[in-house]
Every structure is written in C-alpha cells, then in structure tokens.
Design a protein around this motif. Sequence first.
Motif, short mmCIF file in Angstrom:
data_model
loop_
_atom_site.label_atom_id
_atom_site.label_comp_id
_atom_site.label_asym_id
_atom_site.label_seq_id
_atom_site.Cartn_x
_atom_site.Cartn_y
_atom_site.Cartn_z
N GLY A 2 -2.40 70.09 -21.01
CA GLY A 2 -1.43 70.72 -20.12
C GLY A 2 -1.54 70.21 -18.70
O GLY A 2 -0.52 69.97 -18.03
N ALA A 3 -2.77 70.02 -18.23
CA ALA A 3 -2.96 69.53 -16.86
C ALA A 3 -2.37 68.14 -16.68
O ALA A 3 -1.75 67.84 -15.64
N VAL A 4 -2.53 67.28 -17.67
CA VAL A 4 -1.98 65.92 -17.60
C VAL A 4 -0.46 65.96 -17.61
O VAL A 4 0.21 65.31 -16.80
N LEU A 5 0.12 66.75 -18.52
CA LEU A 5 1.58 66.78 -18.66
C LEU A 5 2.27 67.41 -17.47
O LEU A 5 3.40 67.04 -17.12
N VAL A 6 1.62 68.39 -16.85
CA VAL A 6 2.21 69.01 -15.67
C VAL A 6 2.39 67.99 -14.55
O VAL A 6 3.31 68.11 -13.72
N SER A 7 1.57 66.95 -14.53
CA SER A 7 1.66 65.93 -13.49
C SER A 7 2.71 64.85 -13.78
O SER A 7 2.95 63.99 -12.93
N MET A 8 3.35 64.90 -14.95
CA MET A 8 4.27 63.82 -15.35
C MET A 8 5.40 63.55 -14.36
O MET A 8 5.70 62.38 -14.08
N PRO A 9 6.07 64.57 -13.79
CA PRO A 9 7.18 64.25 -12.88
C PRO A 9 6.77 63.45 -11.65
O PRO A 9 7.62 62.80 -11.02
N ALA A 10 5.49 63.49 -11.30
CA ALA A 10 5.03 62.75 -10.12
C ALA A 10 4.74 61.29 -10.43
O ALA A 10 4.47 60.50 -9.52
#
Length: 434
Positions: free
Chosen positions: A321-329
Amino acid sequence: MDVRDDDSVGTRVLPSEPSSRRAWGMTSLLLLLTILNYSDQAVFGIIAQPIADELGLSSSQIGLVGSLFYLTLTAGGLLTGLLNRWMSLRWAMVLLAFAWSFTAVPLIAAASLATLIISRLLLGLAEGPSAPLIFTATYSWHPASRRGFTGAVLTSAAAFTQFAVIPALAFVTVKFGWRAALVCLAVATAVWCVVWLARWKEGPYLGKSAGEPNADEVGTEEIAKVPWSRIFLTKTFVTSAALGMSVFALGSAVLTWLPSYFEVGLGYSRLEAGTLSGLPAIVGLAIALTASVLSDRLFRRGSTTRFVRIIIPSVGVLISGAVLVSMPAITTPAVAVAAISLGYGFSLPTLPLVQAAIVELSPPRQTAGTLGVLIAIFTTGGLIAPYATGLIVDAASTPAAGYTASFQVFGLIAAVCAVLTISFAKPEKDSPRP
C-alpha cells in the motif's frame, strides 16, 4: 505406515504417508490447471485493446466487461460446496475445465460487445469453483504444516502466467490476432483434461471429496462438523476475507489493466507492454515463495498461526500500500514499472497464507465449502476494481494519471484492511473446531 499430522489443530492418524514424489506429481497437475485458469482470466488484459479497437469500445466498457467476469466468478465460488457434494474432485475438475475452455466460442464466432460479455460471464461461472477445489485437492496431499508453501506454489501460477504465458499470448495476438490466443488456451485445456483423467488420485490428508469419509481411515475429528456460522462469523474470518478481497481487487485491476497501462499510459509498444507485464509477476513470485517458506518454517518451529499466516502477509500488504500510494508522484516509465512490480509483489503472499489460516477453522470435510465462500468473498473485489479503474481512466486528464490514481486508491484500501486484520484476526482464539 501410520503418519501423524503435526499441525496445531489436533493429531490425526492417517492410513499411509504419500511419497514426496507422488504428492508433488499430483500437485503439478493442479499447478498446470491453475496456470490455465489464470491464463484464461489474464488473456483479457492482452486482447482488451485489440478488441476495443475492433469494436470501438471505451475504457469504461472494457472495465465493465472485466468486472462482470468477477460477478459470475463470485457466484460460481459459492457453488463449490454443492459441487463437492455432488461429484468427486476428479470429475468436477474435468467438468469445469472443459466448460471454461469453450466459453470463448461465441466471441470467436461473432465478436460484439454482447458476445464479449456473454463469454466472460460464462467463463467466470465455470472458473468460480475451480480455485477452492484446486486448493482442496492440493491440501489432500500435504499436511497443514506445509500448506503455506504449497499454497504459494499454486498462487505462483499467477506470476508464471504473467511472465511466461502472457508474453507468449501477446506474441500470438500480435502475429495472428486475438482469436488465435483464445484458441490456443482452449486446446491446451482440453489436453490437460486427458492427462488429468489418466493420472489423478486423491490424497490422504482430507476427508473424501464426495460422500462420507471412511471412519476406518480418519480420526473422529475428520468426520465432525461445526455450524457454518461458527466459521464465517469469527473476527478472523471476517477480517481475513476483507483483506483478501482488497488484495484481489488490486490484483484484478493489475491483471485487467497492466498491459494497457504500459502501452497507453507509459508509451511502450503492444509487444513490449505484454512482455513487461510479466515483471511484477517475477517480483511477486520471488516474494511469495520466500514468505511462504519462512511461514512454514516458523510454523514448524512453534510460531502461532496468527503470526505466520496473518501478521506476515498483512505487513506485506502494508508495504504494498505504501508503494502504490506513491504512484501518482512517479513520472519516469522505468521507475513506474518498478513501483507497480513491488506494490503488486508484496501483496501476492496474502491469499495463500490467509487461506491456510482459515482452513484451520474448519473440519476437513468442510474445507471445500469454507474455501468456496472465502474465495467467493475475495473475488467480489474484482467486481469493482476493473470497472472503477476504467471510469477513473476515462475521467482523468491523461491515461497515465488515471491508472496511477486507481492503483493508489486500491493500495490505500488494502493497507487499511491489513491494519484491521492485524488488530482483530486471532485464529487460535476463534477456532470453532470441536
């Protein structure tokens, strides 16, 4: 020679211990079927863009088709217990494999949005009971203390499909058209049915798949039953099912949209997109097998089911989840591919480990029914994720922004479910087995 299963739910005396070679031979048959199962599901991600181009479909329409597949997949999963009562595993597997191998015929014969929907609905219904019965059949050859690894081996079929089968199907699609890819899968499944009928035998670690187990061959615990509500209403079952559903939603979004994301969102060619879509699977396979081996080893050394099959996979989902939350950046294509690979990969051990934990809540004769309901709940995540992703992509400023936003949303939901599971799932306390 008698063998005693050294798991945490009781000691059972079984008639004979299967050889490792025979157990893994039977497991290999089930692994091949699982690969075909995932291939029939995942091929839609490869042919989605060619079909959309041929029929003039929007992203939301393709997403809707993807979600409708999971509707009947869920319904089919709920029928697992009944199917397991009506016929043996041997014939149930043949019936299901034969059925799903021919669901593509209407689409091949007359391609349209209607036949595409019908084909995917029928495929979902035929595949719904498959995963619970495959795991039940596999568990019949392996004791509880080794089911984390064997479950991960089956789940690794998804990874193998992504990095080996899907690129091959992408090549077939590019060279010969999307219909040829469907024909290849149908022929491969028909061949598997012939081999299965010639080779399959049921193992000794579960009650018989149809009818009453032989009281001379199994202990009293095997023939005991508990009310279904005492399994399905426990905090362990409820939170584990929610966690699995969120992970399945993430996986179904990736399975349906990853090739399109790489092609339309990141600018790779269609063949490159099909090949790169296997990278997350390679990462996930390595993580899943490592986590399952560690889980089984800790289990045999005395660690609790809660720690090895609840906390370990839940922590993996938090990382995901932590990795995917950063995807838009992330704006660099290569970095985006790496991020989605890690995000997907750390979620992959969840389903086999959680399933192994939930099996311990039910007597062996109720394993198929318990897994059928559990996996049916898992698959409800697929009802929402592909269609929601299509809507997000259609509404976004760019396709890349839409895809990354959807991955972020599903990663965040999975992380919340992981926190709830860590907080409330306690298999040893909730076990309703007499």
